[in-house]
Each structure stands twice: as structure tokens, then as C-alpha cells.
Design an enzyme around this catalytic site. Structure first.
Site: not given
Length: 329
Positions: A26, A109, A127
Site C-alpha cells: 500500500e 486509507y 481513496d
């Protein structure tokens, strides 16, 4: 969810629920496209397979394995956060959204993505994909650049979230946004929720999402001196107070007596997200080894050559400059 079951992208991190790996992927994908980030992710987790190995690594090596991804503050934050996990959580990756959010460089997020995918916590990973997909489905003109946008779309997402498989739901929205509901030229013809999409029904898909604010990039001028003796040149490492934290660059000042050695000057323009850089680099070719070494010693500069410089991480424009200087590109 049915669409995701049939069409989920095959990505190296999709085969695991290891929170460390999901966290790394991520962070890699924050400012990097999936195709570009895949190999970087694989190389990074091969060298640093767990939190302990990352926490114990030298920051220079971490930056080296981040090379090519840019936005190096992400790598510095990863290193800091890994140390946090070791000291604050006893080496076990935190399992809840609120705890994951405490890690350096982790926003809402990323914390939601890790918590939902790895620990099945019911929390939407809001997001740009969420903003775009939901604002189009509901033909909702809430300004996504507003400071209240996160909470607004969080509430909207919670209304349609299933009662299980929360990580899959988040990844389904990510894939729909990436593969179908694209910012420009969305593939509405293959969209699994086309008949429920109000923006499509109104013929106004391109009107959403609504975004009013646009940050105007600031101009920033930088001056460097590329100081050489034969194939050797001088570099220094930045501290944490500049845009290029912990990266290596060139001296920014020279005494007047060295100005006579300046042979040429180049200007490089480089765009960052919120800054337009104008970088001036003066080439200082010193033919006296003693003068070169004394200047380096006095100012604590590192003497290196092009081959050794590969073991250091430079800002992209300076990395390109060195390639052109020494490889003749």
C-alpha cells in the site's frame, strides 16, 4: 463483489493476508502505478521479509531498495514505523485500524486497507477510487477536495458495505476504479453496476467527481556545484529538513577561490507534485588533488566516483545528471 470474484487483478500481494506485506504494497502504491510498483515491491520484501529485518536495516540500504520509486520520505517513514512496531507493539503488527494509524506515514486509507484485508475489520478504505466510484454511482456532487469529503464518503460507503469480506469489498472498489470507472474514458459498457449508476443514467459520468481546489505548484530554485577531481566527485547526505530527506546531493556553496575552476553550468527543470524545481548545476573541475581533498575534509563531504555512487540514493534529477555526465546519455 461477484464481479471482483471473476475479475480480480492477479497481484503478488493478493495471495497473502500478511499485514506487513499488505502495508508495504500500500505504501509502494501511494504514488506509484501498479505495473511499475510490482517488481519494486517484490524486491523490497525479498530483502526485508518482515518488520524485524526492516527495523534493523541501515536507512541507506532501505533507501537503496526504494530507488526508482521516488517520494523517498515513504521509505524513511516505513523504516521509522517498523521500529515503532518493534518497540511499541513487541514486534507484532498492530491488528486494529486505530493502532495501525499510529504508525509513521500511515494514513486512514492505508490503515483501513490493512485492517480490512488482513483482520477483516469493517472499515472502508477511502481513496480516490472510492470518491470517483461512489460519486458517480450516486451522482453525488459533494466536493471531494473538501476537508469533510473523507467522512462524507466514509458514511456513504458504510451504507453499501456487505456484512462480511470487507477486505474484498475494498479491493473490489479499487479494481473497479482502476480498471473500469477510470478518471477519463471510463469503460461503462463493462461496468457491473452500470444499471445502478445514476451518473450513467443521466449521461453525466464525466461530471463526477466534483473537485474544486487545485493546488498551484510553487517554484523553487536550487543551486549545486558538481565538484570533480578526475573521475571523483563530492556528495553529501541531506538531513530531514528538506524535500529530499536523507538522499545524497552535491555541495551548495563553494569559496570564491574555487570559482575559477568552474567550467560550465547547466539548468534542469523538474516537476514534483507541489513544486516546480529549477536546478542549476555548475561543474567545478579541480586539477589539484590536495585542494580537492582539503575542501572535502573541511566540509565533511564524501568523495565518491560514478560506480560507487550507485550504492547511494540521489534525487531523480541528480541521478539523471550523473548518468549523462558519466555514461554519455
Amino acid at each position: 463483489m461477484k464481479w471482483y470474484g471473476l475479475n480480480a487483478r492477479e497481484l503478488p500481494w493478493r495471495s497473502t493476508k500478511n499485514p506487513y506485506h499488505i502495508w508495504i504494497c500500500e505504501i509502494v502504491l501511494q504514488q506509484t502505478r501498479v505495473e511499475q510498483g510490482k517488481n519494486h515491491y517484490l524486491n523490497f520484501v525479498q530483502r526485508f521479509p518482515d518488520v524485524k529485518s526492516l527495523a534493523e536495516a541501515n536507512i541507506d540500504e532501505v533507501l537503496l531498495y526504494w530507488k526508482g520509486l521516488g517520494y523517498y520520505s515513504r521509505a524513511i517513514n516505513l523504516h521509522t514505523a517498523a521500529k515503532q512496531v518493534m518497540t511499541d507493539f513487541g514486534g507484532d503488527f498492530p491488528k486494529h485500524f486505530d493502532e495501525i494509524l499510529k504508525l509513521k506515514g500511515v494514513g486512514k486509507y492505508t490503515a483501513a486497507a490493512v485492517a480490512s484485508i488482513c483482520f477483516d475489520e469493517k472499515i472502508p478504505a477511502i481513496d480516490g477510487n472510492f470518491y470517483r466510484v461512489l460519486s458517480r454511482i450516486f451522482a453525488d456532487d459533494f466536493d471531494v477536495s473538501s476537508s469533510k469529503a473523507y467522512q462524507y464518503f466514509y458514511n456513504l460507503a458504510m451504507m453499501i458495505m456487505p456484512e462480511e469480506n470487507f477486505g474484498d469489498f475494498n479491493q473490489a472498489i479499487m479494481d473497479i476504479g482502476s480498471e473500469v470507472c477510470k478518471p477519463k474514458n471510463p469503460n461503462c459498457g463493462i461496468c457491473p453496476v452500470q444499471e445502478n449508476c445514476l451518473a450513467f443514467g443521466l449521461g453525466k459520468v464525466q461530471n463526477f467527481p466534483v473537485k474544486s481546489k487545485k493546488v498551484k505548484p510553487q517554484g523553487l530554485k536550487l543551486k549545486y556545484y558538481h565538484i570533480l577531481y578526475k573521475e571523483y566527485f563530492l556528495i553529501k547526505q541531506r538531513d530531514d529538513s528538506f524535500i529530499w530527506k536523507r538522499l545524497y546531493d552535491f555541495p551548495e556553496e563553494i569559496p570564491s577561490e574555487l570559482e575559477t575552476f568552474i567550467t560550465e553550468e547547466k539548468t534542469i527543470n523538474h516537476k514534483l507534485t507541489h513544486k516546480n524545481l529549477e536546478i542549476s548545476i555548475a561543474k567545478v573541475s579541480i586539477d589539484d588533488k590536495a585542494i580537492f581533498e582539503e575542501f572535502a575534509r573541511k566540509n565533511q563531504f564524501i568523495i565518491t566516483d560514478f560506480e560507487k555512487s550507485h550504492q547511494k540514493s540521489f534525487p531523480k534529477p541528480l541521478e539523471n545528471f550523473l548518468k549523462k555526465e558519466f555514461e554519455g546519455f
